[in-house]
Design a protein around this motif. Sequence first.
Motif, PDB file in Angstrom:
ATOM      1  N   ALA A   1      -8.110   1.448  28.275  1.00  0.00           N
ATOM      2  CA  ALA A   1      -7.762   0.092  28.710  1.00  0.00           C
ATOM      3  C   ALA A   1      -6.617  -0.532  27.926  1.00  0.00           C
ATOM      4  O   ALA A   1      -5.821  -1.288  28.477  1.00  0.00           O
ATOM      5  CB  ALA A   1      -8.995  -0.802  28.619  1.00  0.00           C
ATOM      6  N   ASP A   2      -6.546  -0.228  26.640  1.00  0.00           N
ATOM      7  CA  ASP A   2      -5.560  -0.900  25.788  1.00  0.00           C
ATOM      8  C   ASP A   2      -5.177   0.003  24.628  1.00  0.00           C
ATOM      9  O   ASP A   2      -5.494  -0.275  23.469  1.00  0.00           O
ATOM     10  CB  ASP A   2      -6.152  -2.221  25.267  1.00  0.00           C
ATOM     11  CG  ASP A   2      -5.079  -3.195  24.808  1.00  0.00           C
ATOM     12  OD1 ASP A   2      -3.886  -2.840  24.899  1.00  0.00           O
ATOM     13  OD2 ASP A   2      -5.441  -4.305  24.370  1.00  0.00           O
ATOM     14  N   PRO A   3      -4.523   1.125  24.895  1.00  0.00           N
ATOM     15  CA  PRO A   3      -4.266   2.123  23.854  1.00  0.00           C
ATOM     16  C   PRO A   3      -3.414   1.628  22.699  1.00  0.00           C
ATOM     17  O   PRO A   3      -3.449   2.203  21.614  1.00  0.00           O
ATOM     18  CB  PRO A   3      -3.562   3.260  24.622  1.00  0.00           C
ATOM     19  CG  PRO A   3      -2.981   2.606  25.826  1.00  0.00           C
ATOM     20  CD  PRO A   3      -3.943   1.527  26.192  1.00  0.00           C
ATOM     21  N   GLY A   4      -2.668   0.558  22.892  1.00  0.00           N
ATOM     22  CA  GLY A   4      -1.823   0.059  21.819  1.00  0.00           C
ATOM     23  C   GLY A   4      -2.562  -0.670  20.717  1.00  0.00           C
ATOM     24  O   GLY A   4      -1.957  -1.041  19.702  1.00  0.00           O
ATOM     25  N   THR A   5      -3.868  -0.882  20.888  1.00  0.00           N
ATOM     26  CA  THR A   5      -4.619  -1.639  19.885  1.00  0.00           C
ATOM     27  C   THR A   5      -5.523  -0.772  19.019  1.00  0.00           C
ATOM     28  O   THR A   5      -6.194  -1.297  18.137  1.00  0.00           O
ATOM     29  CB  THR A   5      -5.481  -2.717  20.554  1.00  0.00           C
ATOM     30  OG1 THR A   5      -6.455  -2.093  21.410  1.00  0.00           O
ATOM     31  CG2 THR A   5      -4.622  -3.677  21.358  1.00  0.00           C
ATOM     32  N   VAL A   6      -5.554   0.538  19.250  1.00  0.00           N
ATOM     33  CA  VAL A   6      -6.404   1.398  18.436  1.00  0.00           C
ATOM     34  C   VAL A   6      -5.689   2.719  18.178  1.00  0.00           C
ATOM     35  O   VAL A   6      -5.027   3.268  19.053  1.00  0.00           O
ATOM     36  CB  VAL A   6      -7.776   1.639  19.118  1.00  0.00           C
ATOM     37  CG1 VAL A   6      -7.616   2.356  20.441  1.00  0.00           C
ATOM     38  CG2 VAL A   6      -8.725   2.398  18.194  1.00  0.00           C
ATOM     39  N   LEU A   7      -5.807   3.191  16.947  1.00  0.00           N
ATOM     40  CA  LEU A   7      -5.235   4.470  16.549  1.00  0.00           C
ATOM     41  C   LEU A   7      -6.342   5.269  15.875  1.00  0.00           C
ATOM     42  O   LEU A   7      -6.816   4.899  14.797  1.00  0.00           O
ATOM     43  CB  LEU A   7      -4.063   4.261  15.580  1.00  0.00           C
ATOM     44  CG  LEU A   7      -3.567   5.501  14.834  1.00  0.00           C
ATOM     45  CD1 LEU A   7      -2.901   6.464  15.804  1.00  0.00           C
ATOM     46  CD2 LEU A   7      -2.598   5.112  13.730  1.00  0.00           C
TER      47      LEU A   7
ATOM     48  N   ALA B   1      -1.578   2.951   7.264  1.00  0.00           N
ATOM     49  CA  ALA B   1      -0.747   1.879   6.718  1.00  0.00           C
ATOM     50  C   ALA B   1       0.659   1.932   7.303  1.00  0.00           C
ATOM     51  O   ALA B   1       1.257   0.897   7.613  1.00  0.00           O
ATOM     52  CB  ALA B   1      -0.688   1.986   5.199  1.00  0.00           C
ATOM     53  N   ARG B   2       1.187   3.126   7.488  1.00  0.00           N
ATOM     54  CA  ARG B   2       2.506   3.262   8.112  1.00  0.00           C
ATOM     55  C   ARG B   2       2.475   2.724   9.540  1.00  0.00           C
ATOM     56  O   ARG B   2       3.400   2.029   9.983  1.00  0.00           O
ATOM     57  CB  ARG B   2       2.954   4.727   8.095  1.00  0.00           C
ATOM     58  CG  ARG B   2       3.274   5.277   6.720  1.00  0.00           C
ATOM     59  CD  ARG B   2       4.022   6.603   6.794  1.00  0.00           C
ATOM     60  NE  ARG B   2       3.217   7.670   7.376  1.00  0.00           N
ATOM     61  CZ  ARG B   2       2.445   8.499   6.691  1.00  0.00           C
ATOM     62  NH1 ARG B   2       2.341   8.367   5.353  1.00  0.00           N
ATOM     63  NH2 ARG B   2       1.770   9.471   7.280  1.00  0.00           N
ATOM     64  N   ALA B   3       1.415   3.038  10.260  1.00  0.00           N
ATOM     65  CA  ALA B   3       1.302   2.554  11.635  1.00  0.00           C
ATOM     66  C   ALA B   3       1.183   1.038  11.676  1.00  0.00           C
ATOM     67  O   ALA B   3       1.798   0.371  12.516  1.00  0.00           O
ATOM     68  CB  ALA B   3       0.099   3.203  12.316  1.00  0.00           C
ATOM     69  N   ALA B   4       0.385   0.475  10.760  1.00  0.00           N
ATOM     70  CA  ALA B   4       0.229  -0.981  10.717  1.00  0.00           C
ATOM     71  C   ALA B   4       1.549  -1.661  10.376  1.00  0.00           C
ATOM     72  O   ALA B   4       1.902  -2.696  10.961  1.00  0.00           O
ATOM     73  CB  ALA B   4      -0.843  -1.362   9.702  1.00  0.00           C
ATOM     74  N   ALA B   5       2.288  -1.087   9.435  1.00  0.00           N
ATOM     75  CA  ALA B   5       3.587  -1.650   9.074  1.00  0.00           C
ATOM     76  C   ALA B   5       4.542  -1.622  10.270  1.00  0.00           C
ATOM     77  O   ALA B   5       5.288  -2.579  10.499  1.00  0.00           O
ATOM     78  CB  ALA B   5       4.177  -0.874   7.898  1.00  0.00           C
ATOM     79  N   ALA B   6       4.496  -0.546  11.030  1.00  0.00           N
ATOM     80  CA  ALA B   6       5.368  -0.441  12.203  1.00  0.00           C
ATOM     81  C   ALA B   6       5.045  -1.497  13.254  1.00  0.00           C
ATOM     82  O   ALA B   6       5.917  -1.904  14.019  1.00  0.00           O
ATOM     83  CB  ALA B   6       5.246   0.954  12.816  1.00  0.00           C
ATOM     84  N   HIS B   7       3.798  -1.960  13.253  1.00  0.00           N
ATOM     85  CA  HIS B   7       3.393  -3.009  14.192  1.00  0.00           C
ATOM     86  C   HIS B   7       3.531  -4.414  13.594  1.00  0.00           C
ATOM     87  O   HIS B   7       3.141  -5.399  14.228  1.00  0.00           O
ATOM     88  CB  HIS B   7       1.947  -2.790  14.634  1.00  0.00           C
ATOM     89  CG  HIS B   7       1.784  -1.720  15.664  1.00  0.00           C
ATOM     90  ND1 HIS B   7       1.642  -0.388  15.335  1.00  0.00           N
ATOM     91  CD2 HIS B   7       1.757  -1.777  17.033  1.00  0.00           C
ATOM     92  CE1 HIS B   7       1.518   0.326  16.447  1.00  0.00           C
ATOM     93  NE2 HIS B   7       1.593  -0.483  17.482  1.00  0.00           N
ATOM     94  N   GLY B   8       4.050  -4.511  12.388  1.00  0.00           N
ATOM     95  CA  GLY B   8       4.282  -5.813  11.777  1.00  0.00           C
ATOM     96  C   GLY B   8       3.046  -6.488  11.229  1.00  0.00           C
ATOM     97  O   GLY B   8       3.041  -7.720  11.052  1.00  0.00           O
TER      98      GLY B   8
ATOM     99  N   VAL C   1       0.849  -1.194   0.000  1.00  0.00           N
ATOM    100  CA  VAL C   1       0.000   0.000   0.000  1.00  0.00           C
ATOM    101  C   VAL C   1       0.882   1.240   0.000  1.00  0.00           C
ATOM    102  O   VAL C   1       1.832   1.340   0.793  1.00  0.00           O
ATOM    103  CB  VAL C   1      -0.925   0.007   1.236  1.00  0.00           C
ATOM    104  CG1 VAL C   1      -1.718   1.308   1.306  1.00  0.00           C
ATOM    105  CG2 VAL C   1      -1.869  -1.181   1.180  1.00  0.00           C
ATOM    106  N   ALA C   2       0.569   2.188  -0.880  1.00  0.00           N
ATOM    107  CA  ALA C   2       1.339   3.435  -0.928  1.00  0.00           C
ATOM    108  C   ALA C   2       1.247   4.136   0.424  1.00  0.00           C
ATOM    109  O   ALA C   2       0.152   4.455   0.899  1.00  0.00           O
ATOM    110  CB  ALA C   2       0.809   4.332  -2.030  1.00  0.00           C
ATOM    111  N   GLN C   3       2.392   4.389   1.040  1.00  0.00           N
ATOM    112  CA  GLN C   3       2.413   4.962   2.374  1.00  0.00           C
ATOM    113  C   GLN C   3       2.967   6.383   2.389  1.00  0.00           C
ATOM    114  O   GLN C   3       3.195   6.963   3.459  1.00  0.00           O
ATOM    115  CB  GLN C   3       3.234   4.066   3.315  1.00  0.00           C
ATOM    116  CG  GLN C   3       2.651   2.671   3.462  1.00  0.00           C
ATOM    117  CD  GLN C   3       3.475   1.765   4.353  1.00  0.00           C
ATOM    118  OE1 GLN C   3       4.322   2.229   5.115  1.00  0.00           O
ATOM    119  NE2 GLN C   3       3.239   0.466   4.264  1.00  0.00           N
ATOM    120  N   ASP C   4       3.150   6.957   1.205  1.00  0.00           N
ATOM    121  CA  ASP C   4       3.757   8.288   1.127  1.00  0.00           C
ATOM    122  C   ASP C   4       2.758   9.387   0.801  1.00  0.00           C
ATOM    123  O   ASP C   4       3.142  10.542   0.607  1.00  0.00           O
ATOM    124  CB  ASP C   4       4.885   8.299   0.095  1.00  0.00           C
ATOM    125  CG  ASP C   4       4.411   7.869  -1.291  1.00  0.00           C
ATOM    126  OD1 ASP C   4       3.248   7.447  -1.425  1.00  0.00           O
ATOM    127  OD2 ASP C   4       5.212   7.961  -2.240  1.00  0.00           O
TER     128      ASP C   4
END
Length: 258
Positions: free
Chosen positions: A161-167, A217-224, A112-115
Amino acid sequence: MDETAVLAAYDREMREGARADGPGARIERAGGVVRHVSETGGWNAVLWSGLDETDAQRAIEEQIAHFTGLGQEFEWKLYGHDRPADLGERLGAAGFRAEDEETLMVAETARVAQDAEPPAGVRVVRATDEAGIELVVRVHDEVFGKDGARLRHHLLTRLAADPGTVLAVVALAGDEPVAAARLELVPGTAFAGLWGGGTVERWRGRGVYRALVAHRARAAAAHGCRYLQVDASDMSRPILERLGFRALTTTTPYLYGA
């Protein structure tokens, strides 16, 4: 991308193996279905079913009895490849109301284009507190014409409760929110979900939606996360296709008691 294999993985990981979407919610497996049950006024739904012509009617009646017994409205999230083939007709005959059909689209995150950047004068910021979430809900209300109370509750609960799972993100033109969206991560799966993406009418066609996809998409890529998934409306589908997403099946919410 092997679309058949990816759809099978989506069914297995995100539907049959679903996780609760936050505190006060649980996953139940009973009567050939997997359902999401909220104890705090959140989302109630049948997420997956393994039915055929012999047991579909009984399962529908059981789910109606279960949720009405809880005093809750609920959604049967029907996918185009679910069985039996007439499941949608059976739901309609049982009193469910079908909402607009959407398209389940998936892309490999790395492709996915991330730029893509927002247009001049617009900036994308993360909503990390109550004030930020109010901006997201404000866009949601204007774009979709629906009460954002449930979305507000969902995002504030998840962030607490779980901030690492939602952006959650909002695009601002000055101080005016003109678009919003969220990314939901599901640990232990290959998928991240793009949800709630919408742009107010006067700002459409300027690349804001694409910028929100790229940001997430950039955030998802950073999370693998290997794949991005979205339930696309007819309006967003052409944009997503240009960004590399592929249509795998359809999905239709069937509402009961709403």
